[in-house]
Design a protein around this motif. Structure first.
Motif, mmCIF file in Angstrom:
data_model
loop_
_atom_site.group_PDB
_atom_site.id
_atom_site.type_symbol
_atom_site.label_atom_id
_atom_site.label_comp_id
_atom_site.label_asym_id
_atom_site.label_seq_id
_atom_site.Cartn_x
_atom_site.Cartn_y
_atom_site.Cartn_z
ATOM 1 N N GLN A 28 0.851 -1.189 0.000
ATOM 2 C CA GLN A 28 0.000 0.000 0.000
ATOM 3 C C GLN A 28 0.888 1.241 0.000
ATOM 4 O O GLN A 28 1.947 1.248 0.622
ATOM 5 N N SER A 30 0.955 5.864 -0.704
ATOM 6 C CA SER A 30 0.296 7.154 -0.862
ATOM 7 C C SER A 30 1.331 8.124 -1.403
ATOM 8 O O SER A 30 2.494 8.086 -0.997
ATOM 9 N N TYR A 32 2.370 12.046 -1.740
ATOM 10 C CA TYR A 32 2.076 13.355 -1.168
ATOM 11 C C TYR A 32 3.367 14.168 -1.108
ATOM 12 O O TYR A 32 4.409 13.643 -0.693
ATOM 13 N N TYR A 37 4.958 7.410 -0.203
ATOM 14 C CA TYR A 37 5.075 6.817 1.131
ATOM 15 C C TYR A 37 4.498 5.414 1.111
ATOM 16 O O TYR A 37 3.392 5.199 0.607
ATOM 17 N N ARG A 39 2.852 2.341 3.069
ATOM 18 C CA ARG A 39 1.984 2.329 4.229
ATOM 19 C C ARG A 39 2.011 1.031 5.031
ATOM 20 O O ARG A 39 1.640 1.038 6.194
ATOM 21 N N CYS A 51 2.240 1.624 9.784
ATOM 22 C CA CYS A 51 1.686 2.705 8.975
ATOM 23 C C CYS A 51 2.024 4.074 9.564
ATOM 24 O O CYS A 51 2.107 4.204 10.769
ATOM 25 N N CYS A 52 2.285 5.075 8.847
ATOM 26 C CA CYS A 52 1.940 5.312 7.471
ATOM 27 C C CYS A 52 2.994 6.120 6.722
ATOM 28 O O CYS A 52 3.124 5.999 5.525
ATOM 29 N N TYR A 53 3.730 6.995 7.392
ATOM 30 C CA TYR A 53 4.666 7.865 6.679
ATOM 31 C C TYR A 53 6.099 7.619 7.121
ATOM 32 O O TYR A 53 6.897 8.531 7.268
ATOM 33 N N TYR A 56 9.792 6.014 2.501
ATOM 34 C CA TYR A 56 9.362 6.740 1.304
ATOM 35 C C TYR A 56 10.422 6.704 0.212
ATOM 36 O O TYR A 56 11.576 6.353 0.430
#
Length: 100
Positions: A28, A30, A32, A37, A39, A51-53, A56
């Protein structure tokens, strides 16, 4: 840093510094602020933070763009992918590939 091979590759995995997904489409992510990133890398190696940031790829660099393209190829093909850092501490992914 050179791509790990042979004994070096085995040492990396023994030190739990890799998150290995046999099916990259299960990873997973994201996007941004110019970064992708991840997850859920803790699902592939429980020693990595959840999770989550935490981990990266910087999409504003040439290396980051290359890793993103490779990740998307593996993601679309549901192929195996290895994400690696020198430690499991949060930070940027330093290498990505399929060398084990």
């Amino acid at each position: 840093m050179p791509v790990p091979t042979g004994a070096t590759s085995r040492a990396l995995f023994q030190n739990s510094t890799a998150a290995i997904a046999d099916n990259a489409s299960l990873v997973q992510f994201s996007i941004y602020g110019g970064k992708l990133y991840f997850r859920n890398l803790h699902a592939f190696n429980p020693e990595w933070a959840g999770c989550c940031y935490n981990y990266y790829i910087d999409l504003t660099t040439d290396d980051g763009k290359s890793m993103y393209a490779y990740f998307m190829l593996q993601y679309a093909n549901r192929a195996r992918i290895v994400l690696w850092r020198e430690s499991v501490a949060p930070g940027p992914i330093q290498q990505m590939g399929n060398w084990s």
